[in-house]
Design a protein around this motif. Structure first.
Motif, PDB file in Angstrom:
ATOM      1  N   GLU A 123     -21.782  32.941 -17.726  1.00 44.97           N
ATOM      2  CA  GLU A 123     -22.426  31.854 -17.371  1.00 44.97           C
ATOM      3  C   GLU A 123     -23.803  32.118 -16.433  1.00 44.97           C
ATOM      4  O   GLU A 123     -24.690  31.223 -16.671  1.00 44.97           O
ATOM      5  CB  GLU A 123     -21.517  31.119 -16.131  1.00 44.97           C
ATOM      6  N   ALA A 180     -26.522  32.724 -19.070  1.00 42.00           N
ATOM      7  CA  ALA A 180     -27.076  31.447 -19.652  1.00 42.00           C
ATOM      8  C   ALA A 180     -27.793  30.706 -18.714  1.00 42.00           C
ATOM      9  O   ALA A 180     -28.783  30.169 -19.133  1.00 42.00           O
ATOM     10  CB  ALA A 180     -25.676  30.492 -19.847  1.00 42.00           C
ATOM     11  N   LEU A 181     -27.761  30.819 -17.312  1.00 38.94           N
ATOM     12  CA  LEU A 181     -28.611  29.958 -16.492  1.00 38.94           C
ATOM     13  C   LEU A 181     -29.874  30.851 -16.588  1.00 38.94           C
ATOM     14  O   LEU A 181     -31.068  30.135 -16.514  1.00 38.94           O
ATOM     15  CB  LEU A 181     -28.053  30.208 -15.108  1.00 38.94           C
ATOM     16  N   ALA A 188     -31.250  32.330 -18.932  1.00 37.86           N
ATOM     17  CA  ALA A 188     -32.133  31.897 -20.121  1.00 37.86           C
ATOM     18  C   ALA A 188     -32.365  30.536 -20.070  1.00 37.86           C
ATOM     19  O   ALA A 188     -33.389  30.399 -20.725  1.00 37.86           O
ATOM     20  CB  ALA A 188     -30.912  31.996 -21.184  1.00 37.86           C
ATOM     21  N   GLU A 189     -31.718  29.608 -19.244  1.00 34.71           N
ATOM     22  CA  GLU A 189     -32.378  28.398 -19.447  1.00 34.71           C
ATOM     23  C   GLU A 189     -33.356  28.079 -18.574  1.00 34.71           C
ATOM     24  O   GLU A 189     -34.344  27.439 -18.780  1.00 34.71           O
ATOM     25  CB  GLU A 189     -31.008  27.409 -18.661  1.00 34.71           C
ATOM     26  N   ILE A 190     -33.278  28.925 -17.282  1.00 35.87           N
ATOM     27  CA  ILE A 190     -34.554  28.699 -16.395  1.00 35.87           C
ATOM     28  C   ILE A 190     -35.775  29.150 -16.841  1.00 35.87           C
ATOM     29  O   ILE A 190     -36.771  28.933 -16.637  1.00 35.87           O
ATOM     30  CB  ILE A 190     -33.865  29.094 -15.029  1.00 35.87           C
ATOM     31  N   GLY A 239     -36.446  30.194 -20.029  1.00 35.21           N
ATOM     32  CA  GLY A 239     -36.686  29.819 -21.397  1.00 35.21           C
ATOM     33  C   GLY A 239     -36.736  31.013 -22.507  1.00 35.21           C
ATOM     34  O   GLY A 239     -37.116  30.988 -23.588  1.00 35.21           O
ATOM     35  N   ARG A 289     -28.157  29.783  -9.313  1.00 33.60           N
ATOM     36  CA  ARG A 289     -29.319  28.849  -9.873  1.00 33.60           C
ATOM     37  C   ARG A 289     -30.768  29.165  -8.940  1.00 33.60           C
ATOM     38  O   ARG A 289     -31.727  29.300  -9.591  1.00 33.60           O
ATOM     39  CB  ARG A 289     -28.866  27.601 -10.194  1.00 33.60           C
ATOM     40  N   GLU A 314     -34.227  30.641  -9.972  1.00 33.39           N
ATOM     41  CA  GLU A 314     -35.344  29.557 -10.057  1.00 33.39           C
ATOM     42  C   GLU A 314     -36.452  30.291  -9.213  1.00 33.39           C
ATOM     43  O   GLU A 314     -37.717  30.034  -9.652  1.00 33.39           O
ATOM     44  CB  GLU A 314     -35.074  28.398  -9.642  1.00 33.39           C
TER      45      GLU A 314
END
Length: 307
Positions: free
Chosen positions: A209, A212-213, A215-217, A219, A292, A296
């Protein structure tokens, strides 16, 4: 309120706790114990008293702790070699007349089946503190989120893979800053004697998880790769990370040893660190910050590491 002595005050946690207490107007009450007083010249300039003290020189610690009512005992960095150091610090606190020791412990240590090597150091230190007769507060910190995101994260970004023997085990990683803020709240507060707090992040997550976070944040496509303990040892061996602790040795920015890290991953995988508490909010009046948010806040650095 009486004086507060902080061990290892020039380290990351020590500096955060010192700064937090200064912000609460306690600079004149602070005694900062360190092997390298020159490193704390900035804190001395803000009104703190800096004293030489070394875990391996017990008499120096008695002198350094003289006049203090409370002690923040920040656990040493030598996993597997800390108990003797902590014993010396506890003995010094008793001799110096300290009344209350606040110790930075670790979550999940009550279960003797927990394989994490760090468990032994912390459970034994807690036992020694209880046996000393001093009032105590145990701050059982979860895994530092910044250790994983800020220190280990760049390697993940560079390889596009998070490789770990933690499997699908979950934990509630916590910001080191929030851990130190909890110590400040206890040291500057009342009613925390003989209490144990689990200092965790706000939610349980596994490394898949968290990957994945990231990767999402950022890009950047990333993959979580679970491996067994033998493969994890082989990876650390290839990096030149020692199996046992070596003082002041950093490999790729990592100060740990592989026995510590592999047993840590095993403890996560087997569910021993699956603990999420409300103690941070209880102590700080606000929820702990999230994984998260730390991703960020460090997204630019992580993207840069991805090349």
């Amino acid at each position: 309120m009486g004086k507060i002595v902080i061990t290892g005050a020039s380290g990351q946690y020590g500096r955060l706790a010192t700064q937090g207490l200064i912000e609460r107007g306690r600079a004149a009450d602070l005694i900062l114990m360190t092997r390298t007083p020159a490193k704390l010249a900035d804190m001395a300039a803000l009104g703190c008293e800096v004293r030489y003290g070394d875990y391996d020189e017990p008499a120096s610690m008695v002198t350094a702790m003289a006049g203090a009512e409370r002690l923040l005992l920040i656990s040493g960095t030598r996993v597997g070699a800390r108990v003797a150091q902590h014993q010396a610090a506890i003995d010094a606190a008793v001799k110096a007349g300290v009344a209350h020791v606040v110790y930075t412990s670790f979550i999940g240590i009550d279960d003797p089946a927990n394989p994490a090597e760090v468990r032994h150091d912390h459970i034994e230190t807690e036992r020694l503190i209880r046996a000393s007769g001093l009032a105590f507060t145990f701050l059982r910190d979860a895994h530092y989120a910044d250790a994983m995101i800020v220190m280990a994260g760049p390697g993940v970004m560079a390889t596009r893979q998070w490789v770990s023997n933690a499997g699908q085990g979950k934990e509630a990683m916590v910001w080191r800053e929030d851990c130190a803020a909890c110590a400040v709240a206890v040291l500057d507060g009342q009613g925390h004697e003989n209490r144990t707090y689990d200092i965790t992040g706000p939610e349980l997550q596994d490394f898949a998880e968290v990957t994945a976070l990231m990767a999402e944040i950022t890009g950047v496509p990333l993959e979580y790769v679970p491996v067994d303990d033998a493969a994890q040892y082989a990876i650390f061996d290839a990096m030149g990370i020692p199996r046992r602790p070596v003082d002041d040795q950093y490999v790729s920015g990592i100060p740990w040893n592989s026995d510590d890290m592999v047993t840590f991953g095993q403890a996560i995988r087997e569910g021993f660190l699956e603990i999420c508490s409300g103690d941070v909010e209880r102590l700080l009046g606000r929820p702990p910050r999230s994984v998260r948010q730390i991703i960020e806040d460090n997204a630019a650095m992580l993207k840069g590491a991805a090349g």
